[in-house]
Structures are given as C-alpha cells and as structure tokens.
Design a protein around this motif. Sequence first.
Motif, PDB file in Angstrom:
ATOM      1  N   ASP A 187       0.802  -1.224   0.000  1.00 11.55           N
ATOM      2  CA  ASP A 187       0.000   0.000   0.000  1.00 11.55           C
ATOM      3  C   ASP A 187       0.834   1.273   0.000  1.00 11.55           C
ATOM      4  O   ASP A 187       0.294   2.372   0.153  1.00 11.55           O
ATOM      5  CB  ASP A 187      -0.954   0.010   1.184  1.00 11.55           C
ATOM      6  CG  ASP A 187      -0.245  -0.260   2.509  1.00 11.55           C
ATOM      7  OD1 ASP A 187       1.006  -0.386   2.511  1.00 11.55           O
ATOM      8  OD2 ASP A 187      -0.927  -0.360   3.543  1.00 11.55           O
ATOM      9  N   ARG A 188       2.142   1.133  -0.166  1.00  6.15           N
ATOM     10  CA  ARG A 188       3.042   2.289  -0.281  1.00  6.15           C
ATOM     11  C   ARG A 188       2.974   3.223   0.937  1.00  6.15           C
ATOM     12  O   ARG A 188       3.034   4.441   0.819  1.00  6.15           O
ATOM     13  CB  ARG A 188       2.740   3.104  -1.550  1.00  6.15           C
ATOM     14  CG  ARG A 188       2.798   2.312  -2.853  1.00  6.15           C
ATOM     15  CD  ARG A 188       4.215   1.806  -3.134  1.00  6.15           C
ATOM     16  NE  ARG A 188       4.374   1.302  -4.475  1.00  6.15           N
ATOM     17  CZ  ARG A 188       4.187   0.031  -4.835  1.00  6.15           C
ATOM     18  NH1 ARG A 188       3.805  -0.850  -3.930  1.00  6.15           N
ATOM     19  NH2 ARG A 188       4.390  -0.354  -6.081  1.00  6.15           N
ATOM     20  N   ASP A 189       2.888   2.621   2.137  1.00  7.37           N
ATOM     21  CA  ASP A 189       2.845   3.442   3.343  1.00  7.37           C
ATOM     22  C   ASP A 189       4.164   3.434   4.098  1.00  7.37           C
ATOM     23  O   ASP A 189       4.275   3.998   5.177  1.00  7.37           O
ATOM     24  CB  ASP A 189       1.704   2.995   4.254  1.00  7.37           C
ATOM     25  CG  ASP A 189       1.926   1.600   4.831  1.00  7.37           C
ATOM     26  OD1 ASP A 189       2.826   0.883   4.336  1.00  7.37           O
ATOM     27  OD2 ASP A 189       1.204   1.225   5.771  1.00  7.37           O
ATOM     28  N   GLY A 190       5.186   2.752   3.560  1.00  7.01           N
ATOM     29  CA  GLY A 190       6.514   2.819   4.161  1.00  7.01           C
ATOM     30  C   GLY A 190       6.974   1.580   4.876  1.00  7.01           C
ATOM     31  O   GLY A 190       8.161   1.480   5.212  1.00  7.01           O
ATOM     32  N   ASP A 191       6.067   0.626   5.155  1.00  8.71           N
ATOM     33  CA  ASP A 191       6.507  -0.613   5.797  1.00  8.71           C
ATOM     34  C   ASP A 191       6.155  -1.807   4.912  1.00  8.71           C
ATOM     35  O   ASP A 191       5.450  -1.684   3.911  1.00  8.71           O
ATOM     36  CB  ASP A 191       5.900  -0.762   7.208  1.00  8.71           C
ATOM     37  CG  ASP A 191       4.383  -0.592   7.206  1.00  8.71           C
ATOM     38  OD1 ASP A 191       3.751  -0.784   6.147  1.00  8.71           O
ATOM     39  OD2 ASP A 191       3.823  -0.263   8.271  1.00  8.71           O
ATOM     40  N   LEU A 192       6.651  -2.980   5.273  1.00 12.21           N
ATOM     41  CA  LEU A 192       6.508  -4.172   4.443  1.00 12.21           C
ATOM     42  C   LEU A 192       5.262  -4.959   4.821  1.00 12.21           C
ATOM     43  O   LEU A 192       5.015  -5.225   6.001  1.00 12.21           O
ATOM     44  CB  LEU A 192       7.746  -5.067   4.582  1.00 12.21           C
ATOM     45  CG  LEU A 192       9.058  -4.482   4.033  1.00 12.21           C
ATOM     46  CD1 LEU A 192      10.203  -5.463   4.279  1.00 12.21           C
ATOM     47  CD2 LEU A 192       8.944  -4.169   2.550  1.00 12.21           C
ATOM     48  N   ASP A 193       4.484  -5.325   3.802  1.00 12.08           N
ATOM     49  CA  ASP A 193       3.303  -6.151   3.963  1.00 12.08           C
ATOM     50  C   ASP A 193       3.586  -7.551   3.411  1.00 12.08           C
ATOM     51  O   ASP A 193       4.660  -7.815   2.856  1.00 12.08           O
ATOM     52  CB  ASP A 193       2.111  -5.532   3.228  1.00 12.08           C
ATOM     53  CG  ASP A 193       1.911  -4.065   3.589  1.00 12.08           C
ATOM     54  OD1 ASP A 193       1.905  -3.752   4.796  1.00 12.08           O
ATOM     55  OD2 ASP A 193       1.798  -3.228   2.668  1.00 12.08           O
ATOM     56  N   ILE A 194       2.607  -8.443   3.532  1.00 10.02           N
ATOM     57  CA  ILE A 194       2.753  -9.807   3.043  1.00 10.02           C
ATOM     58  C   ILE A 194       1.535 -10.193   2.219  1.00 10.02           C
ATOM     59  O   ILE A 194       0.388  -9.980   2.644  1.00 10.02           O
ATOM     60  CB  ILE A 194       2.937 -10.800   4.213  1.00 10.02           C
ATOM     61  CG1 ILE A 194       4.276 -10.546   4.914  1.00 10.02           C
ATOM     62  CG2 ILE A 194       2.876 -12.242   3.720  1.00 10.02           C
ATOM     63  CD1 ILE A 194       4.526 -11.443   6.110  1.00 10.02           C
ATOM     64  N   LEU A 195       1.785 -10.742   1.034  1.00  7.11           N
ATOM     65  CA  LEU A 195       0.751 -11.326   0.187  1.00  7.11           C
ATOM     66  C   LEU A 195       0.988 -12.831   0.117  1.00  7.11           C
ATOM     67  O   LEU A 195       2.095 -13.271  -0.201  1.00  7.11           O
ATOM     68  CB  LEU A 195       0.798 -10.742  -1.226  1.00  7.11           C
ATOM     69  CG  LEU A 195       0.393  -9.278  -1.411  1.00  7.11           C
ATOM     70  CD1 LEU A 195       0.651  -8.836  -2.847  1.00  7.11           C
ATOM     71  CD2 LEU A 195      -1.078  -9.061  -1.050  1.00  7.11           C
ATOM     72  N   THR A 196      -0.040 -13.620   0.407  1.00  8.30           N
ATOM     73  CA  THR A 196       0.100 -15.061   0.347  1.00  8.30           C
ATOM     74  C   THR A 196      -1.251 -15.692   0.039  1.00  8.30           C
ATOM     75  O   THR A 196      -2.301 -15.119   0.370  1.00  8.30           O
ATOM     76  CB  THR A 196       0.645 -15.625   1.677  1.00  8.30           C
ATOM     77  OG1 THR A 196       0.844 -17.034   1.552  1.00  8.30           O
ATOM     78  CG2 THR A 196      -0.300 -15.349   2.826  1.00  8.30           C
ATOM     79  N   PHE A 197      -1.235 -16.851  -0.591  1.00  7.29           N
ATOM     80  CA  PHE A 197      -2.481 -17.511  -0.927  1.00  7.29           C
ATOM     81  C   PHE A 197      -3.150 -18.086   0.319  1.00  7.29           C
ATOM     82  O   PHE A 197      -2.493 -18.586   1.225  1.00  7.29           O
ATOM     83  CB  PHE A 197      -2.242 -18.632  -1.943  1.00  7.29           C
ATOM     84  CG  PHE A 197      -2.275 -18.157  -3.363  1.00  7.29           C
ATOM     85  CD1 PHE A 197      -3.477 -17.980  -4.029  1.00  7.29           C
ATOM     86  CD2 PHE A 197      -1.096 -17.876  -4.030  1.00  7.29           C
ATOM     87  CE1 PHE A 197      -3.515 -17.538  -5.335  1.00  7.29           C
ATOM     88  CE2 PHE A 197      -1.114 -17.433  -5.341  1.00  7.29           C
ATOM     89  CZ  PHE A 197      -2.330 -17.263  -5.998  1.00  7.29           C
ATOM     90  N   ASN A 198      -4.483 -17.982   0.329  1.00  7.94           N
ATOM     91  CA  ASN A 198      -5.275 -18.590   1.379  1.00  7.94           C
ATOM     92  C   ASN A 198      -4.980 -20.088   1.445  1.00  7.94           C
ATOM     93  O   ASN A 198      -4.907 -20.746   0.409  1.00  7.94           O
ATOM     94  CB  ASN A 198      -6.765 -18.357   1.086  1.00  7.94           C
ATOM     95  CG  ASN A 198      -7.650 -18.832   2.203  1.00  7.94           C
ATOM     96  OD1 ASN A 198      -7.725 -20.009   2.494  1.00  7.94           O
ATOM     97  ND2 ASN A 198      -8.335 -17.893   2.832  1.00  7.94           N
TER      98      ASN A 198
END
Length: 321
Positions: A187-198
Amino acid sequence: MKNLCFLKKYLGVFIAYLLIHQNIQAQIFSQLNPKVFVNNTELKNPWGGGFNNPQFSQLKVDEDSIPDLVVFDKSASVTLFFRKARKQDTIWAPFSPKIDLPILMDWAIFKDFNKDGIMDIFASSFYRGVSGVDVYQGYKSIDSIKFNKIKFPQTSWDVIPIPSGGSSGFTQLYITNFDIPAVDDVDRDGDLDILTFNPSGGQLEWYSNQSLEMGYGLDSMIFRLKDPCWGKFYETGVHRALKLSSSPTICASPLQSTPIELRHIGSTTMAFDPDKDNDTDVLLGDISFNTMVHLTNMAQRLLHFAPVKTRFSPIMITRST
C-alpha cells in the motif's frame, strides 16, 4: 622392548622439534578461473556455483552503492551472493561477504524491513510442521553481519502472529513451506506487507503491517488481515485458468464447481511495479504448470486486475458478470 619404547618416544620429540624450529614453507596456490565454452559460446559466469531451486533477492550487501544479488537455493539450503563492479556491468560475479547466516529452509526473502541499511530475512519457520514466518533482524558485529531472530511471544514458535478470529488470542500467519509469499510495501505506506495464498483456496490474502499506523516504528511488526481476496481474482492452482471479478469490491468466486476447501499449495507470488504507476502488480507461479501469469493493477489503489498479454501468461482468464 624398553629400548624400542625409548626410541619411539624421543623420535616423536625430535620430529616435533624440527617442525617448530625449521623454516618449513607450504605450497601457495593461486585461484584459477579458466574459460568455459558450450557450443562455441563462452559462459559468462561458469564458476558461480549453479542453481537448482533458486529464490532471488536484491539489496545492498557490501559497502558500495550498487545493489547486490542474494540467491537462496532451496534444494541445498545454500545462500550465494553476487555483485557487479559497476552499475553498467552485465555480469554478476560471486563473492563471499562476512555474514553469519541462520539456518534457512524452504524459502527465504532478504529485505531491509527497518531501513537501517542492513539486510534482514523473512523465512519459512525453522520448526518442521509449523507453517509460519520467521523474521531475522540483521546487525553489524565488528566486521561482519549477524542475525537475531525476532521474538513473537504471542505464538509458541516465535513466528509472525495475527489475531485469531472471534477471540483475544493469536495464531500464526499461515504460509506453507511449499509456497513463496510476496514481502513488499503493497500500500506504499513505508513498511513491508505480506501477500500469500489462502491455505484453503485460490484467493490472495493481504496482511497489512499496521506498525506505522499504530504509532510504532519500522522495528515493530503488527500484521492484520486487510483483504482476504486482494486483487479480486481466483486461481485454482489445478487448471491453467484464472477468474477476475467484475468489481473491485467483490471477491471472485471459484471456477465452475471447484470446492474452495481444496488446499492450495505450491504457489509463488512476487509483488512489483514494472510500469512505475505507483501501484502493485503481481507475478504468479504455480507447481501445477510451467508458465507464469502477470496481472497488472488497472485501478490505482482499487486493487482491480486485468490480464496482460506477455510471454509470462499463456493462461485462460475469464471475468465474472
């Protein structure tokens, strides 16, 4: 017999004396890098070590300003490092930085999550049977880089926790050791997110890092499920087919009569922004077939995808009505 024992004893002392006091020089060998040709074509980097199941990360490892290449090979749990002498160079040369790595298995993603200039690691749980994420924070120790495993007391195995539904407790952020998630600032807010399959279907879950939103720094990790079907598409993982939702606010349903309870394993996800439009696209791979699919985010921040015709995506894509 006594004379023989006497001779053996003092013969050993005499040999030790010679080794200590004599100027004995060992042979010195210089490293050779002979050229290697295959079908009259010279290989650019024949002595790089070779890959079987490589996973690539790019970040600064040494002290120069040029990003380096980190390759984790799942088949042998080996990490290799490559660098360029100049930005315009086309050849990555192997090198061995002074890094004391933890034991890594299955998958490992090298990122600098706290932006201190030292690489950190997101990795599959060290404990077999635990489908979760270990995080190692890198730090400089004299002339080398070492790692501390971040403790998450909410879980028994110190893997990344998320709130469990309907209670005040926690469970692990589930990622099977057969998958490779995307770790990126979605989301370009400065910290790292995670995308993973259900774990029970073909929908991509977005776990947003809420650390900055809650007033903490980049050293903290507070992951929450922000979207259970990020991108509003459904991938079966069995057929070369992918279904897109007709709305950026509605999840795509499974194809035909595919039960959503079927477990989805063996998927890889990469988040990136190749068109530089400041939103997140994805590149998907799957163990069921040997092609990849590239989905481009067509509505900035709305997370609505459309197929892109590239050499990565010979795949059937349908859109729900």
